[in-house]
Write a protein that holds these residues in place. Structure first.
Motif, short mmCIF file in Angstrom:
data_model
loop_
_atom_site.label_atom_id
_atom_site.label_comp_id
_atom_site.label_asym_id
_atom_site.label_seq_id
_atom_site.Cartn_x
_atom_site.Cartn_y
_atom_site.Cartn_z
N UNK A 80 0.83 -1.21 0.00
CA UNK A 80 0.00 0.00 0.00
C UNK A 80 0.86 1.25 0.00
N UNK A 81 2.17 1.11 -0.07
CA UNK A 81 3.02 2.30 -0.12
C UNK A 81 4.34 2.05 0.56
N UNK A 82 5.21 3.03 0.48
CA UNK A 82 6.56 2.91 1.04
C UNK A 82 6.53 2.42 2.48
N UNK A 83 7.22 1.33 2.71
CA UNK A 83 7.35 0.82 4.07
C UNK A 83 6.04 0.45 4.73
N UNK A 84 5.00 0.20 3.93
CA UNK A 84 3.68 0.01 4.52
C UNK A 84 3.30 -1.45 4.64
N UNK A 119 2.71 3.90 -10.12
CA UNK A 119 2.26 4.71 -8.99
C UNK A 119 0.75 4.63 -8.80
N UNK A 120 0.30 4.89 -7.57
CA UNK A 120 -1.14 4.90 -7.26
C UNK A 120 -1.88 5.95 -8.09
N UNK A 121 -3.17 5.72 -8.27
CA UNK A 121 -4.01 6.73 -8.90
C UNK A 121 -4.29 7.81 -7.86
N UNK A 122 -4.03 9.06 -8.18
CA UNK A 122 -4.20 10.15 -7.23
C UNK A 122 -4.91 11.33 -7.88
N UNK A 123 -5.39 12.23 -7.03
CA UNK A 123 -6.01 13.45 -7.51
C UNK A 123 -5.01 14.59 -7.42
N UNK A 124 -4.64 15.15 -8.55
CA UNK A 124 -3.76 16.32 -8.57
C UNK A 124 -4.56 17.49 -9.12
N UNK A 125 -4.14 18.73 -8.81
CA UNK A 125 -4.86 19.87 -9.38
C UNK A 125 -4.57 20.03 -10.87
#
Lengths: 775, 270
Positions: A161-165, A675-681
């Motif tokens: 789920x992410x770095x070191x997760x 990379x994960x799907x994310x919301x960017x401006x």
């Protein structure tokens, strides 16, 4: 209850007709480790004379095979152990325990022709990852703490789920869609220190099995997977101590017999001391702060007689984070399991479990005249009854029931300002979950294996409490008061499961499966990585049970004398009643949190490729997944499909272990993922004297691709009959890749007229060393 | 209450980023079609009625936000008392003699570039500030002693109703852009003491501090709550699903219109 009794009697009538067929006898018993007396889970017991006759030991190490009278050659084997060959004459029912010896080293391995190495071809189950603790030992991980959850993330279809997760995504499902069981008890939060460590101390663990969605009917409650972790029972032959000292943590385990060969106990503990480094800071706030966690696992068992055995196991763990006297935050799980194994006959194995689990967090605030306390908790009490009936060499049956009582305290807030005390007590949630199941394993003809079953579950939301109805805008339109133990709403859900294995030749097979899974507890997490304060909510009058239907197809093949194992699996999942947040949702300590949610459907699909070299000086594996996970929810992204946060197009892991000599073992892992799907401006505007980000769509962007190489080395420095010691060295992220943990958009500190994107990276080159002892 | 919850969600990522390293990266962001932004306000004081209209720009452009000029902007209460706002500077429309009354509902209509946007807001009743109390703390930060001046505001909350507050702090002649809002959750009907922090500019001895206490509507409170999550100055984008704050304007315009009552008090930091 009446229904259930009826159900049972039907099964018994049906079975008795075939069970006492003439001239057949049963051979049954336990498969154990010769040195420690620990039962082995999933050891293969098969008959050389009959290609279809064979079984695997169950979760308590018990096996049972029924065969016609005769003389047989039996082989018993388990990964990492020398196979055992026995000849026996079967004239009456036989109780036979097997003790296997651990392989000293792969180097000394002699290829035994009788050994059956093609389990992956023969087993019906697909989408299963089994971890052997011995295998985990050599794989390098963050800060040198070997960790089952981190190692599982290297398997295809399982993604970090992410770095070191320690949180993980299985086949496009979110982290809360994994049912994590420790000795059958639910672990609600498997992360320590915000995810850098899992709560599972590998010293205490015997067996780890992950079912990626097509689990047998005995499991239920989450959509994506079941991670079944079993604790070690302890050595019933002699006392032993094991331990390790590392840079940021140390561990100790004590085990031994209660009564030799009849009962044993084990206690293992682990504590980190990362906060010792904080003392070095000159800042009085930081050097008076605390940051640590500990785990305690304890288990005891006693064999009353050859047909009855009891187990008691417990886990307790806690994280503590404190900022001088200003702020204190602790969270942790506690679980307890009491079990009774009973053999009705040589063919009917029963296990009764009483299980308790609890997760809670407490937050204390102290800002002079303002003091605060926040308490939140989720608990369940669980009665579980499982029967396993080994009817014939072709047919076995599992059935049972499960009754769980859930209690959730979403938040109890006390705030004290200038000697005035105020309390916020969010409505507590109560639920009663029941399930009955029946699962059949059947081999009608030689190349065909079937496993099919049905789980029937109910989930009832109980009073007392206020229940709300909301309009489209999220305003409360109706509040209904329910009394104690009053049923608010009950959901019934049948969950059929079927897996078919068709063995094409000795070397390859095709497997197909379908399963429906239901989830009635939903985790609301507003952060990318998951916080200890993320809240679980039960299904309710507003939130319906989540449903997943998964179809999967797989091809399994072994190469060059079973030295290489290859598999390709594809899956498609259709999801209903998926939960996501409204734009700008307020989910922290909100009584009306359900008004902040939206519901819709989802789909996830992908292909998983896996090749493993199992034996020899150099072994390891390569896993690759190509996948997608999407949601479609009215009110988000204009009602169009959008990528789920956990959507990962590519995911590749390479693991290599090289046993150079008896002293040195080297290992390396390399991972790469989209990379994960994310919301960017997509733009910005000016509001209230500040620059504000402008968003156009949910999860329309991607984080940069992630990749990392870790290396490790183990030095066996001393090994005698009574004492063993070793050193483990590892380096996380060897080439110092600056992987993005988060990307934020802010004003350029050098030019107020500009905005910029800033990437945060957590770890570059983390070396570690641990010294391990065992005597 | 809200502040402590915010503190809680901020402290966890904060701890992590202390250990971490950061760098500026180049992200290829899409260009978006310009969107209309409206910031409108009306209070129970004179010269308060103003509507500012602008547009979005691409993220990589310098912060020159185009003003929307030549719009027709009107304001009216529920009884039809109406005024037309005049453009005083490009994009800023005002009606200095129009004043609101608590309890009335006001509607703003903007006709700009061929589209009409409307929003309504009901003016809440004013709440007076009882006192402003100067506060000073000294603390140790990496071995250096630092002093922080701030003020504490006290006011009587009205019982049996949900109240929403916004605080504006003026330091000498500079109005702080800090978003400071609160509600009476857990403290309904109490005398509420609230610390007001606004770090920029830092408060010095001898400064004149004016605090404006606005009583606002729930939707405006929510707007500012969501706005603080996506303001780029506050490292916006920490939330898992950031979104544009919910606007009360129709027809897709972003922004808000707030009718509020306001009371203020002044203090000189000793």
């Amino acid at each position: 209850m009446y229904k259930f009794t009826f159900f049972l009697s039907v099964i018994f009538c049906f079975l008795s007709s075939s069970a006492f067929a003439q001239g057949k006898h049963t051979i049954s018993g336990y498969v154990k480790d010769a040195r420690t007396g620990e039962e082995l889970i999933g050891a293969a017991v098969f008959v050389r004379e009959l290609s279809t006759a064979g079984t695997f030991s169950n979760a308590y190490g018990f096996y049972s095979i029924t065969l016609p009278e005769g003389k047989y050659n039996l082989t018993v084997q388990f990964i990492g152990y020398e196979p055992l060959l026995t000849q026996l004459v079967l004239k009456q029912n036989l109780r036979q325990n097997f003790s296997l010896n651990e392989k000293i080293s792969e180097l000394t391995e002699v290829i035994i022709t009788a050994e059956k190495k093609d389990e992956n071809i023969n087993k019906v189950q697909m989408g299963v990852d089994k971890m052997v603790m011995k295998e985990i030992q050599n794989i390098p991980v963050l800060m040198g703490e070997k960790d089952v959850l981190k190692t599982l993330q290297l398997m295809p279809g399982v993604k970090s789920a992410g770095e070191g997760n320690s949180g993980f995504y299985v086949r496009g499902g979110a982290t809360d869609q994994n049912l994590i069981l420790l000795d059958e008890a639910t672990v609600y939060n498997a992360s320590h220190l915000l995810g850098f460590f899992s709560v599972f101390n590998s010293d205490a663990i015997k067996d780890v099995t992950l079912y990626k969605g097509s689990q047998p009917a005995e499991y239920g409650g989450r959509l994506s997977s079941v991670l079944d972790i079993r604790m070690k029972d302890g050595n019933d032959k002699k006392f032993g101590v094991e331990g390790g000292i590392g840079i940021i943590s140390s561990r100790l385990k004590i085990e031994g017999p209660i009564v030799k060969d009849k009962g044993s106990f084990t206690i293992s503990g682990r504590r980190t001391y990362a906060d010792l480094f904080l003392k070095l800071s000159s800042d009085t706030l930081i050097n008076r702060s605390t940051l640590y966690f500990y785990d305690l696992n304890a288990k005891a068992n006693y064999r009353i007689n050859s047909n009855n055995r009891i187990f008691l196991s417990a886990y307790f763990g806690k994280d503590v984070l404190g900022l001088a006297d200003k702020f204190a935050f602790d969270w942790g799980n506690a679980t307890g399991t009491l079990r009774w194994n009973h053999l009705y006959t040589d063919k009917i194995f029963s296990n009764t479990s009483l299980i308790f689990s609890n997760y809670q967090y407490n937050i204390h605030l102290n800002f002079g005249t303002t003091k605060g306390l926040i308490i939140s908790r989720i608990q369940n009490y669980n009665l579980k009854q499982d029967y396993q009936y080994f009817i014939s060499s072709k047919y076995s049956l599992k059935f049972g029931f499960n009754s769980l009582y859930h209690k959730i305290v979403p938040g109890l807030v006390t705030l004290e300002t200038d000697n005035q005390t105020d309390q916020l007590n969010l409505t507590k949630k109560y639920a009663w979950e029941n399930a009955i199941y029946l699962s059949n394993e059947y081999r009608p003809v030689n190349p065909l294996n079937l496993e099919f079953g049905l789980r029937l579950s109910s989930f009832s939301i109980l009073g007392p409490g206020d229940f709300y109805t909301y309009d489209q805008k999220g305003n409360t339109t109706l509040t209904t008061k329910y009394n104690s133990v009053q049923f608010v709403k009950t959901y019934f859900n049948p969950q059929p499961r079927i897996s078919v294995n068709y063995i094409l030749t000795e070397k390859n097979s095709v497997k197909v499966s379908y399963a429906r899974n239901i989830q009635d507890l939903h985790l609301l997490s507003n952060s990318t990585s998951g916080n200890p304060t993320d809240a679980w909510i039960p299904s309710s009058n507003n939130v319906k049970p989540e449903i997943a239907d998964q179809v999967s197809l797989g091809y399994f093949r072994n190469f060059s004398e079973n030295n290489f194992e290859f598999s390709a699996e594809t899956y498609f999942k259709y999801l209903q009643n998926q939960v996501d947040f409204k734009d700008g949702a307020e989910i922290t300590l909100n009584e009306n949190v359900e008004s902040q949610l939206l519901f819709g459907k989802g789909r996830a699909y992908g292909i998983e490729l896996f090749i493993k070299k199992k034996y020899g000086k150099l072994n390891g594996w390569l896993g690759y997944t190509l996948a997608a996970s999407e949601k479609k929810i009215e009110g988000i992204n204009n009602g169009q499909y959008y990528k789920a946060k956990q959507d990962r197009t590519h995911d590749l892991s390479v693991v290599g272990i090289y046993e150079m000599s008896k002293k040195w073992t080297f290992s390396a892992t390399w991972v790469y993922y989209t990379g994960n799907a994310v919301t960017f401006p997509s733009g910005k505007y000016y509001m209230n004297g500040r620059v504000v980000n402008y968003y156009t769509e949910r999860n329309g962007y991607r984080m940069p691709a992630y990749h990392r190489l870790d290396i490790g080395a183990t030095l066996q420095s001393k090994k005698t009959a009574n004492f063993e010691s070793s050193w483990s060295f590892s380096c996380y992220n060897v080439y110092g890749r600056e992987n993005a943990y988060s990307i934020t958009f802010q004003q350029d500190p050098k030019d107020a007229n500009r905005t910029q994107a800033v990437q945060t990276t957590l770890f570059r080159w983390i070396p570690s060393v641990t010294y391990n002892i065992k005597f | 209450m809200r502040k402590y919850i915010f503190f809680l969600s901020a402290i966890i990522p904060m701890g992590l980023t202390q250990l971490a390293c950061t760098k500026v990266v180049d992200i290829n962001l899409n260009d978006a079609a310009p969107k209309t932004i409206i910031e409108g306000g009306l209070s129970d004081k004179l010269a308060s009625c103003s509507v500012k209209i602008s547009k979005t720009i691409n993220f990589d452009q310098p912060n020159d936000f185009p003003a929307v000029t030549g719009a027709l902007v009107t304001i009216a209460d529920e009884f039809g008392e109406q005024a037309t706002l005049t453009e005083t500077t490009p994009g800023l429309y005002k009606a200095d003699f129009y004043r609101g009354t608590a309890g009335k509902t006001y509607t703003v209509t903007v006709y700009a570039e061929g589209k009409t946007y409307t929003a309504s807001s009901t003016m809440a009743y004013p709440i007076a500030i009882d006192t402003l109390i100067p506060q000073r703390i000294t603390f140790d930060r990496f071995g250096k002693t630092e002093t922080l001046n701030y003020v504490k505001i006290q006011y009587q909350d009205t019982r049996w109703e949900e109240n929403y507050y916004r605080f504006i702090e003026k330091i000498n002649r500079t109005i702080s852009t800090e978003i400071m809002i609160d509600n009476d959750m857990l403290r309904d009907g109490n005398v509420i003491s609230q610390q007001i922090y606004s770090e920029n500019p830092p408060i010095q001895e001898g400064d004149t501090i004016t605090v404006y206490l606005q009583t606002i509507q729930k939707d405006v409170f929510n707007y500012f709550s969501q706005l603080s999550q996506v303001t780029s100055q506050d490292r916006g984008g920490q939330s898992a699903a950031p979104a544009n704050p919910t606007s009360n304007f129709s027809n897709g315009a972003l922004g808000y219109f707030s009718a509020y009552s306001v009371r203020s008090k002044k203090i000189i930091i000793p």
